[in-house]
Design an enzyme around this catalytic site. Structure first.
Site, PDB file in Angstrom:
ATOM      1  N   SER A   9       0.644  -1.082  -0.092  1.00  0.00           N
ATOM      2  CA  SER A   9      -0.065  -0.459   0.333  1.00  0.00           C
ATOM      3  C   SER A   9       0.599   1.423   0.416  1.00  0.00           C
ATOM      4  O   SER A   9      -0.296   2.511   0.164  1.00  0.00           O
ATOM      5  CB  SER A   9      -1.344   0.367   1.105  1.00  0.00           C
ATOM      6  OG  SER A   9      -2.264  -1.082   0.715  1.00  0.00           O
ATOM      7  N   ALA A  13      -8.125 -12.809  -1.036  1.00  0.00           N
ATOM      8  CA  ALA A  13      -6.973 -13.701  -0.575  1.00  0.00           C
ATOM      9  C   ALA A  13      -7.170 -15.146   0.362  1.00  0.00           C
ATOM     10  O   ALA A  13      -6.227 -15.336   1.513  1.00  0.00           O
ATOM     11  CB  ALA A  13      -6.640 -12.713   0.882  1.00  0.00           C
ATOM     12  N   TYR A  62     -10.014   2.907   6.005  1.00  0.00           N
ATOM     13  CA  TYR A  62      -8.922   3.109   5.261  1.00  0.00           C
ATOM     14  C   TYR A  62      -9.924   1.035   4.247  1.00  0.00           C
ATOM     15  O   TYR A  62      -9.473   0.002   4.986  1.00  0.00           O
ATOM     16  CB  TYR A  62      -7.953   2.199   5.788  1.00  0.00           C
ATOM     17  CG  TYR A  62      -6.372   1.754   4.924  1.00  0.00           C
ATOM     18  CD1 TYR A  62      -5.947   2.906   4.599  1.00  0.00           C
ATOM     19  CD2 TYR A  62      -6.070   0.650   4.106  1.00  0.00           C
ATOM     20  CE1 TYR A  62      -4.797   2.834   3.448  1.00  0.00           C
ATOM     21  CE2 TYR A  62      -6.171   0.311   3.628  1.00  0.00           C
ATOM     22  CZ  TYR A  62      -4.613   1.392   3.417  1.00  0.00           C
ATOM     23  OH  TYR A  62      -3.317   1.078   1.957  1.00  0.00           O
TER      24      TYR A  62
END
Length: 397
Positions: free
Chosen positions: A92, A155, A190
């Site tokens: 990130s 993921a 986020y």
């Protein structure tokens, strides 16, 4: 700094991270980093003792001189030494690059921070509880849009999907199958989806690939040799590098260096070296890449809402601040399977980047089913290791 477009005509028509003024530091990329003092070597060795296969710490002084310490191995199979400034996936920390490009487009009058995303991607941002006319470009940059996260969907089986190519549009569509997390502007949360959308906006405005924009606007001016957004289908690292490791579904630590990270795009797919990442972050804060007005916008942060774990932390436009013993520091963390990166630039212009070659949960000794069931004290402690190491490296001569 104004950017002169490569092409004569430019039309006007992008998490989860388990979740720092400065002089130019180009010398850090032109000269090999010097051998680090013992304190940096000691920090790197402690990280390896905790279970990380390898660790790299690069500290760049205000005058641009870089010193690097390594510990562990670049390859568990051969026990090869770690290259002093090898390429790593920065996760990130890619967001700061994407944000700089977006803010340069603001300087050029091609993008407005407070215009709606529907202005630039008409009919694309939509879904349950999602109002594209209420979401602004600024909210994407600052993670207040309410757009849902998608990274858990890719993921679940990292090794099973390691060769899967996903276009940025496909990733955005995947995310938008979920409802909004909250109304636009309500709070900071986020979310990688924000920077997936930003990448598409940049490409729509410039009519060129995001990778090219990052290269022409940032990499070339700063003379970075090992910093890039991978090409479509590119799965390896181009230069010398330590191998990255991740946990498979059987709980085994395996090599994941070759990995198609297209799903992360401008939110987290970039490759760099610790020294070059320091160079970039110092250049951002020194105003080499942005005019004062846009840099001021970038550094105007809002509280992240996690005072317990990160007291005083704020999030600006693609950059984070933390209150450390060395004062207020700016940078951006980066987590991606295979690598974890922490970086910060202190008030005096000293920059530090730390990379370990696995994520904390990949070396976690507890039951794997606990990882996603909520905070585990031991796992939280693993995540704190690199953050604590970063502060120590910044504050210790």
């Amino acid at each position: 700094m104004k950017y002169t477009p490569k092409f004569a005509v430019i039309t006007t028509a992008l998490a989860a991270s388990l979740a720092f003024t400065a002089c130019t530091s180009q010398a850090a990329t032109k000269d090999a980093p010097k051998e680090a003092p013992k304190v940096l070597t000691s920090i790197a060795e402690r990280l390896v003792e905790e279970g990380y296969p390898g660790a790299i710490i690069t500290r760049t002084s205000p005058d641009g001189t870089a010193e690097t310490a390594t510990a562990g191995t670049a390859d568990l199979a051969t026990d090869a030494p770690i290259p002093a400034d090898g390429e790593v996936r920065i996760g990130s920390a890619s967001k700061t690059f994407t944000a700089v490009v977006a803010l340069q487009l603001v300087e050029e009058g091609l993008l407005e921070l407070d215009r709606s995303v529907d202005t630039y991607l008409p009919g694309i941002i939509k879904g349950e509880g999602i109002d594209p006319k209420a979401i602004t470009v600024r909210q994407l940059l600052q993670h207040t849009s309410g757009l849902p996260e998608f990274t858990d969907l890719v993921a679940k089986d990292t090794f099973g999907q390691r060769d899967a190519y996903r276009s940025t549009r496909d990733v955005l569509d995947l995310a938008l199958e979920r409802p909004a997390d909250f109304p636009a502007g309500e709070r900071h949360q986020y979310t990688n989806t924000n920077y997936i959308a930003l990448g598409l906006i940049i490409e729509r405005i410039t009519q060129r690939p995001l990778a090219e924009q990052i290269h022409d606007r940032i990499v070339t001016p700063l003379d970075l040799k090992h910093t890039y957004l991978p090409d479509p289908g590119e799965t390896g690292l181009r230069g010398e590098h330590p191998r990255g490791y991740h946990i498979d579904t059987d709980g085994e630590l395996r090599d994941l260096t070759e990995y198609d990270t297209s799903w992360a795009a401008g939110a987290g797919a970039m490759v760099s070296t610790p020294a070059e990442l320091n160079t970039f972050m110092k250049a951002v804060l020194d105003g080499e890449l942005l005019e004062p007005a846009e840099l001021d916008q970038m550094l105007t942060g809002i509280p992240t809402g996690d005072e317990e774990n990160f007291p005083g932390a704020t999030y600006g436009l693609g950059i984070e601040s933390s209150e450390l013993s060395a004062g207020t520091a700016w940078g951006h963390n980066g987590d991606i399977p295979g690598y974890q990166t922490r970086n910060a630039v202190a008030e005096d212009g000293t920059a530090v980047t730390i990379t370990v070659t696995a994520l904390p949960y990949a070396i976690y000794d507890g039951p794997q089913e606990e990882i996603f069931e909520g905070p585990q004290e031991e796992l939280i402690a693993l995540y704190s290791l690199t953050t604590d190491a970063l502060e120590e490296a910044l504050s210790t001569p």
